[in-house]
Design an enzyme around this catalytic site. Structure first.
Site, PDB file in Angstrom:
ATOM      1  N   ASP A 153       1.587  -3.437  -9.572  1.00  0.00           N
ATOM      2  CA  ASP A 153       1.348  -4.730 -10.221  1.00  0.00           C
ATOM      3  C   ASP A 153       1.625  -4.646 -11.716  1.00  0.00           C
ATOM      4  O   ASP A 153       2.237  -5.532 -12.309  1.00  0.00           O
ATOM      5  CB  ASP A 153      -0.116  -5.172 -10.014  1.00  0.00           C
ATOM      6  CG  ASP A 153      -0.473  -5.268  -8.543  1.00  0.00           C
ATOM      7  OD1 ASP A 153       0.451  -5.223  -7.705  1.00  0.00           O
ATOM      8  OD2 ASP A 153      -1.669  -5.367  -8.243  1.00  0.00           O
TER       9      ASP A 153
ATOM     10  N   HIS B  50       0.830  -1.217   0.000  1.00  0.00           N
ATOM     11  CA  HIS B  50       0.000   0.000   0.000  1.00  0.00           C
ATOM     12  C   HIS B  50       0.864   1.267   0.000  1.00  0.00           C
ATOM     13  O   HIS B  50       0.399   2.324   0.418  1.00  0.00           O
ATOM     14  CB  HIS B  50      -0.999   0.014   1.166  1.00  0.00           C
ATOM     15  CG  HIS B  50      -2.154  -0.930   0.953  1.00  0.00           C
ATOM     16  ND1 HIS B  50      -3.422  -0.513   0.613  1.00  0.00           N
ATOM     17  CD2 HIS B  50      -2.219  -2.280   1.006  1.00  0.00           C
ATOM     18  CE1 HIS B  50      -4.218  -1.562   0.497  1.00  0.00           C
ATOM     19  NE2 HIS B  50      -3.509  -2.644   0.720  1.00  0.00           N
TER      20      HIS B  50
ATOM     21  N   TYR C 162      -9.928  -3.035   0.398  1.00  0.00           N
ATOM     22  CA  TYR C 162      -8.769  -2.345  -0.189  1.00  0.00           C
ATOM     23  C   TYR C 162      -9.117  -0.861  -0.370  1.00  0.00           C
ATOM     24  O   TYR C 162      -8.359   0.027   0.001  1.00  0.00           O
ATOM     25  CB  TYR C 162      -8.407  -2.981  -1.548  1.00  0.00           C
ATOM     26  CG  TYR C 162      -7.233  -2.309  -2.234  1.00  0.00           C
ATOM     27  CD1 TYR C 162      -5.946  -2.837  -2.106  1.00  0.00           C
ATOM     28  CD2 TYR C 162      -7.388  -1.143  -2.989  1.00  0.00           C
ATOM     29  CE1 TYR C 162      -4.858  -2.223  -2.714  1.00  0.00           C
ATOM     30  CE2 TYR C 162      -6.313  -0.521  -3.596  1.00  0.00           C
ATOM     31  CZ  TYR C 162      -5.052  -1.076  -3.455  1.00  0.00           C
ATOM     32  OH  TYR C 162      -3.978  -0.454  -4.058  1.00  0.00           O
TER      33      TYR C 162
ATOM     34  N   ASP D 103       2.297   2.050  -2.974  1.00  0.00           N
ATOM     35  CA  ASP D 103       2.409   2.454  -4.390  1.00  0.00           C
ATOM     36  C   ASP D 103       1.457   3.570  -4.794  1.00  0.00           C
ATOM     37  O   ASP D 103       1.703   4.248  -5.782  1.00  0.00           O
ATOM     38  CB  ASP D 103       2.294   1.244  -5.331  1.00  0.00           C
ATOM     39  CG  ASP D 103       0.941   0.577  -5.350  1.00  0.00           C
ATOM     40  OD1 ASP D 103       0.155   0.751  -4.391  1.00  0.00           O
ATOM     41  OD2 ASP D 103       0.659  -0.142  -6.328  1.00  0.00           O
TER      42      ASP D 103
ATOM     43  N   GLY E 100      -3.995 -12.513  -4.629  1.00  0.00           N
ATOM     44  CA  GLY E 100      -3.092 -11.389  -4.367  1.00  0.00           C
ATOM     45  C   GLY E 100      -1.802 -11.497  -5.159  1.00  0.00           C
ATOM     46  O   GLY E 100      -0.767 -10.986  -4.736  1.00  0.00           O
TER      47      GLY E 100
ATOM     48  N   SER F 146      -1.772 -10.724  -8.623  1.00  0.00           N
ATOM     49  CA  SER F 146      -1.934  -9.904  -9.829  1.00  0.00           C
ATOM     50  C   SER F 146      -2.383 -10.651 -11.074  1.00  0.00           C
ATOM     51  O   SER F 146      -1.886 -10.408 -12.166  1.00  0.00           O
ATOM     52  CB  SER F 146      -0.631  -9.174 -10.160  1.00  0.00           C
ATOM     53  OG  SER F 146      -0.354  -8.253  -9.168  1.00  0.00           O
TER      54      SER F 146
ATOM     55  N   SER G 273      -5.134 -10.152 -12.479  1.00  0.00           N
ATOM     56  CA  SER G 273      -5.804  -9.179 -13.359  1.00  0.00           C
ATOM     57  C   SER G 273      -4.781  -8.332 -14.117  1.00  0.00           C
ATOM     58  O   SER G 273      -4.932  -8.107 -15.323  1.00  0.00           O
ATOM     59  CB  SER G 273      -6.772  -8.299 -12.568  1.00  0.00           C
ATOM     60  OG  SER G 273      -6.096  -7.533 -11.607  1.00  0.00           O
TER      61      SER G 273
HETATM   62  C1  GLA Z   1      -2.890  -4.489  -4.864  1.00  0.00           C
HETATM   63  C2  GLA Z   1      -2.874  -3.241  -5.748  1.00  0.00           C
HETATM   64  C3  GLA Z   1      -1.487  -2.607  -5.770  1.00  0.00           C
HETATM   65  C4  GLA Z   1      -0.957  -2.378  -4.355  1.00  0.00           C
HETATM   66  C5  GLA Z   1      -1.122  -3.632  -3.505  1.00  0.00           C
HETATM   67  C6  GLA Z   1      -0.804  -3.377  -2.055  1.00  0.00           C
HETATM   68  O1  GLA Z   1      -2.079  -5.486  -5.421  1.00  0.00           O
HETATM   69  O2  GLA Z   1      -3.254  -3.577  -7.066  1.00  0.00           O
HETATM   70  O3  GLA Z   1      -1.525  -1.399  -6.499  1.00  0.00           O
HETATM   71  O4  GLA Z   1      -1.558  -1.256  -3.771  1.00  0.00           O
HETATM   72  O5  GLA Z   1      -2.430  -4.161  -3.563  1.00  0.00           O
HETATM   73  O6  GLA Z   1       0.537  -3.116  -1.897  1.00  0.00           O
END
Ligand code: GLA
Length: 354
Positions: free
Chosen positions: A165, A31, A214, A33, A117, A119, A121
């Site tokens: 991501d 969190h 989130y 980014d 978690g 990525s 997507s």
């Molecule tokens: C998800 C979001 C990212 C980042 C993380 C937490 O993966 O897509 O942009 O904020 O959570 O670090």
């Protein structure tokens, strides 16, 4: 049968282009980014591959090896709340950029788990944008693809994520970590020392980024940043740090996490460059404590798994990704990793290795 011929079998014609992208694991920097801080993700071996062909009728036809039926949606269809939205959003972005006119046939094959978690997507959107960029013969940098892919999540899906991501799946290679400064998108690719092993383990608890938690954290960080008069909550001036004490408790705790997490991530990148396994592992452990206690993005079940991972031999362990479920990442010396995985999996039935 090759996947190219699977495309032909599904659509009765060859594909015009293909594209692919890996999943990612974030080693540290959670969190940060969208708060102008540092992140340190790495690519997974698992990948998403797509094959694509243009089609005259304004329809998007999607076949995925994970689902039995072909799905058809009209071009311009707004989001409807299932996984095909990521493909629709990517293709809508491609049309907006002038890379695609009319409809498309899309074939997807992926072993990146969703709801984990890691990525899935970003991997799907990036793979599609790469394939369309090849068809349109446009010269586009990986950073531009990452910006477009993030815009799909922010604008079409309505997920207010940062750019970690999309940058990770676009730039990270096997055996390397991406030390990214999200305040200016400058980055450095670091070799992961060959005697370190990062093991990614699914907790068995599914997570949905779209489930609102989130977004709730994103909104708390935005409120804290607005109250302190900054756009980069990770990087506060001494006067702003003094003002953190005046924030309501939840905003104070979120700020404490993102400020300290940014500092830990910068230190972790330095430790990786120096091959200092003990320091890196300790930073991961401090990161998890902060993610759980200050950012309140873990769960009691995940905290228990982290504790047990450390008990059975991990040197560092933390919840990775957006929070509230999904995967743990553990750091172990390479020669001990097989024994660690065997012991840990034997103790936790719902956990599986990603
Ligand atoms: C998800 C979001 C990212 C980042 C993380 C937490 O993966 O897509 O942009 O904020 O959570 O670090």
């Amino acid at each position: 049968m090759s996947q190219g011929s699977s495309f032909e079998q599904a659509f009765g014609r060859p594909a015009d282009a293909s594209g692919s992208a890996p999943g990612r694991v974030n080693l540290i920097g959670e969190h940060t980014d969208y708060n102008g801080g540092a992140v340190l993700p790495a690519a997974l071996e698992r990948r998403t591959e797509v094959w694509l062909a243009r089609s005259e009728p304004p329809v998007i036809s999607i076949v995925s090896t994970r689902f039995e039926h072909k799905i058809e949606r009209p071009v311009g269809d707004p989001k409807r709340g299932d996984w095909t939205d990521y493909a629709m959003g990517a293709l809508a972005k491609a049309s907006e950029l002038g890379w695609l006119t009319g409809g498309a046939c899309l074939y997807i094959d992926s072993d990146v788990p969703d709801g984990a978690g890691v990525s899935s997507s970003a991997a799907l959107i990036t793979a599609i944008l790469r394939a369309v960029a090849t068809i349109a013969d446009v010269d586009v940098t990986p950073v531009d693809i990452a910006k477009h892919a993030r815009a799909v999540e922010n604008d079409y899906i309505g997920m207010p994520c940062g750019i970690m991501d999309q940058m990770a799946v676009g730039l990270a290679d096997q055996g390397k970590a991406l030390a990214l400064d999200t305040s200016d998108l400058s980055y450095d690719i670091i070799d992961i020392p060959t005697d370190w092993r990062f093991v990614v383990l699914h907790s068995g608890i599914r997570r949905e980024l779209a489930d609102g938690r989130y977004k709730a954290r994103f909104e708390e960080c935005s409120a804290a940043a607005a109250a302190l008069g900054t756009e980069t909550l990770c990087r506060l001036t001494p006067a702003q740090i003094a003002a953190v004490a005046t924030l309501p408790e939840n905003l104070r705790k979120r700020t404490t996490h993102v400020v300290s997490e940014h500092q830990r991530t910068v230190a972790a990148s330095a430790a990786m460059r120096a091959g200092d396994l003990a320091t890196f592992a300790q930073l991961m452990n401090e990161s998890h404590r902060s993610y759980s206690e200050d950012f309140e993005a873990s769960t009691p079940e995940i905290d228990a798994l982290i504790k047990d991972a450390l008990e059975v031999g991990a040197l560092g362990a933390r919840l990775t990704g957006g929070g509230f479920g999904g995967c743990l990442v553990a750091l172990i010396a390479a020669q001990d990793s097989a024994a660690f995985v065997d012991t840990f999996l034997a103790r936790h039935e719902a956990v599986w290795r990603v």
